[in-house]
Design an enzyme around this catalytic site. Sequence first.
Site, PDB file in Angstrom:
ATOM      1  N   THR A  13      26.134  18.774  48.675  1.00  0.00           N
ATOM      2  CA  THR A  13      26.987  18.142  47.666  1.00  0.00           C
ATOM      3  C   THR A  13      28.074  19.128  47.221  1.00  0.00           C
ATOM      4  O   THR A  13      27.884  20.338  47.238  1.00  0.00           O
ATOM      5  CB  THR A  13      26.169  17.676  46.441  1.00  0.00           C
ATOM      6  OG1 THR A  13      25.620  18.808  45.763  1.00  0.00           O
ATOM      7  CG2 THR A  13      25.057  16.725  46.865  1.00  0.00           C
ATOM      8  N   GLY A  14      29.216  18.581  46.869  1.00  0.00           N
ATOM      9  CA  GLY A  14      30.329  19.435  46.456  1.00  0.00           C
ATOM     10  C   GLY A  14      30.760  20.381  47.557  1.00  0.00           C
ATOM     11  O   GLY A  14      30.931  21.577  47.327  1.00  0.00           O
ATOM     12  N   SER A  15      30.963  19.832  48.768  1.00  0.00           N
ATOM     13  CA  SER A  15      31.196  20.712  49.923  1.00  0.00           C
ATOM     14  C   SER A  15      32.607  20.638  50.489  1.00  0.00           C
ATOM     15  O   SER A  15      32.828  20.953  51.659  1.00  0.00           O
ATOM     16  CB  SER A  15      30.185  20.411  51.025  1.00  0.00           C
ATOM     17  OG  SER A  15      30.068  19.023  51.274  1.00  0.00           O
ATOM     18  N   GLY A  18      35.149  26.007  48.453  1.00  0.00           N
ATOM     19  CA  GLY A  18      34.318  27.071  47.897  1.00  0.00           C
ATOM     20  C   GLY A  18      33.004  27.301  48.607  1.00  0.00           C
ATOM     21  O   GLY A  18      32.905  27.216  49.840  1.00  0.00           O
ATOM     22  N   ILE A  19      31.974  27.601  47.820  1.00  0.00           N
ATOM     23  CA  ILE A  19      30.642  27.870  48.363  1.00  0.00           C
ATOM     24  C   ILE A  19      30.131  26.670  49.153  1.00  0.00           C
ATOM     25  O   ILE A  19      29.540  26.815  50.229  1.00  0.00           O
ATOM     26  CB  ILE A  19      29.664  28.228  47.228  1.00  0.00           C
ATOM     27  CG1 ILE A  19      30.029  29.576  46.608  1.00  0.00           C
ATOM     28  CG2 ILE A  19      28.222  28.264  47.745  1.00  0.00           C
ATOM     29  CD1 ILE A  19      29.227  29.918  45.361  1.00  0.00           C
ATOM     30  N   GLY A  20      30.369  25.475  48.632  1.00  0.00           N
ATOM     31  CA  GLY A  20      29.899  24.269  49.308  1.00  0.00           C
ATOM     32  C   GLY A  20      30.501  24.098  50.687  1.00  0.00           C
ATOM     33  O   GLY A  20      29.802  23.769  51.654  1.00  0.00           O
ATOM     34  N   SER A 141      23.139  30.026  39.375  1.00  0.00           N
ATOM     35  CA  SER A 141      24.064  31.126  39.089  1.00  0.00           C
ATOM     36  C   SER A 141      23.332  32.225  38.338  1.00  0.00           C
ATOM     37  O   SER A 141      22.329  31.964  37.660  1.00  0.00           O
ATOM     38  CB  SER A 141      25.226  30.619  38.233  1.00  0.00           C
ATOM     39  OG  SER A 141      25.993  31.685  37.718  1.00  0.00           O
ATOM     40  N   TYR A 154      27.861  26.138  30.290  1.00  0.00           N
ATOM     41  CA  TYR A 154      27.664  26.321  31.735  1.00  0.00           C
ATOM     42  C   TYR A 154      26.345  27.053  31.986  1.00  0.00           C
ATOM     43  O   TYR A 154      25.553  26.644  32.838  1.00  0.00           O
ATOM     44  CB  TYR A 154      28.831  27.117  32.322  1.00  0.00           C
ATOM     45  CG  TYR A 154      28.660  27.489  33.780  1.00  0.00           C
ATOM     46  CD1 TYR A 154      28.831  26.541  34.780  1.00  0.00           C
ATOM     47  CD2 TYR A 154      28.345  28.799  34.156  1.00  0.00           C
ATOM     48  CE1 TYR A 154      28.685  26.872  36.114  1.00  0.00           C
ATOM     49  CE2 TYR A 154      28.206  29.144  35.488  1.00  0.00           C
ATOM     50  CZ  TYR A 154      28.368  28.179  36.463  1.00  0.00           C
ATOM     51  OH  TYR A 154      28.219  28.516  37.783  1.00  0.00           O
TER      52      TYR A 154
END
Length: 263
Positions: A13-15, A18-20, A141, A154
């Site tokens: 998800t969220g790919s 960035g990291i995704g 995180s 966050y």
Amino acid sequence: MNTGLKNKKVLVTGSTKGIGFQTALGFAKEGAEVLVHGRSEKAVETAIAEIKKIIPESKLAGVSADLATEDGIQKLIRQVPEVDVLINNAGYFEPKEFFAITREDWKNMYETNVLSGAELTQNYLKGMLERNSGRVVFVSSESALNIPVEMVHYGMSKTAQLSISRGSAEVCKGTNVTVNSVLPGPTLSEGVEEFIQALAKSQGKSNEEMAKDFIRENRPSSLAGRFAKPEEIANVIVFLASDLASMINGASVRADGGVYKSI
């Protein structure tokens, strides 16, 4: 080394960036069937095209859905009924002074960063347990442990992810299914780069100077002394999802460059 990820169905998800994105790319390199997710179809299509340029033979599909909403979560589940690997990476960060955080801010952060991964894990973990095979990884995180004063909401969301990850790992006791979390430190993703660039411009510094100053002033405990590259975090995520990490379960794996002082 054989990661055992070839032909595995992997949802990140969220790919789209960035990291995704780097994680999706990492799984594609291992021969997995990767489902690229983002909020917009255009972003998903762009990310798939970028991966195809690097790995022409990669097996990719895309799905767009807003995981901050129940409708978006259910849309994703309908389009992707089951997966072998779930990477809960969707989320956002937002620097905001503590007394300025509104009820809506708390709610949005929780729904986007916490509830999306919780509900997707509830859904996909059932099938993994029935097949006695699967991996779930939450991208948390170091802010889950070092709550950042500049964005307490966050930090709250990232700590909550650890609770869900450890709790759902307990459901997998005695099986070949694992649930873990990765705790990246400060990482130079697109959003962070924009943040650093804005700070650099306001202070009359170069982006490189600002990045070094930010780590020195805001994360002085960092042993790496620099921001991580997204691909460095992606490497840890792919490893945890592989057969090589079969004895890691219910863990919070730090990839923070030594920011968090503990043994």
